[in-house]
Design an enzyme around this catalytic site. Sequence first.
Site: not given
Ligand code: 13P
Length: 255
Positions: A175, A215
């Site tokens: 995230g 990400s």
């Molecule tokens: P993001 O792709 O939003 O970074 O989240 C990764 C995740 O926690 C998937 O389980």
Amino acid sequence: MKRKPIIAGNWKMFKTVAQSVTTALDLKSRTYNANHCEVLIAPVFTALKTVADRLEGSQIRIAGQNCAAEAAEGAFTGEISAEMLADAGCTHVIIGHSERRQYYNETNALVAKKLVRALTAGLIPILCVGETLAERDAGQAEAVVTSQVLEGTRSLTAPDLFRIVAAYEPVWAIGTGRAATPEIAQSMHRLIRSVVQEKFGSEAAQQLRILYGGSVKPDNIASFMNEADIDGALVGGASLDAETFSKIVFFHNQN
Ligand code: 13P
């Protein structure tokens, strides 16, 4: 060994039932011909049954985001068992996501119990591991991930390893828009495979699919998929939109 990739979307605590169905059906029409990989989505609990019913006949698989560590049923207010997820149409369940470990104090011991529950219910658990930024900065990334793998799988036998999936998700990449480099991810994936090999043997290790998460976006997925030990992705934010997620599903077109 050729391992079939898995592209999984973790929707976390997003979307109403109606929004989940809309996205799922949109994804279905965009990925009906995605035979090169398995496509998986993990909607919120309240949307699982409806989404599973609406996707019947499609190749998209459904995962729960968590399950109870206890029995198939019982006096555990607020919990949902692995058997109940299977009953709602799930084939998979995410276990030990870092947000569960961070915010709900899930320990490796609890993760180990949940893995057993998932397997008992006939679900394929996706075991998540990954270090925090502080742990990486302290030079402990390898040690932390090794113990997460060893302790999380401590009740499993070699044949069980053929029915699980692993995911490496460095907490600092989730995230944040700051994905791991493919080199860092590859070296951690290789470590996970070698830990599994030492404990469960090379056959179990070679067939184990290890997903990268943190990400992942359409413009970086190909660089991860080019690495020898990266067998797919666990996608958060970029899985919420069907068009964006389908670009990740068709990662080979994103070069
Ligand atoms: P993001 O792709 O939003 O970074 O989240 C990764 C995740 O926690 C998937 O389980």
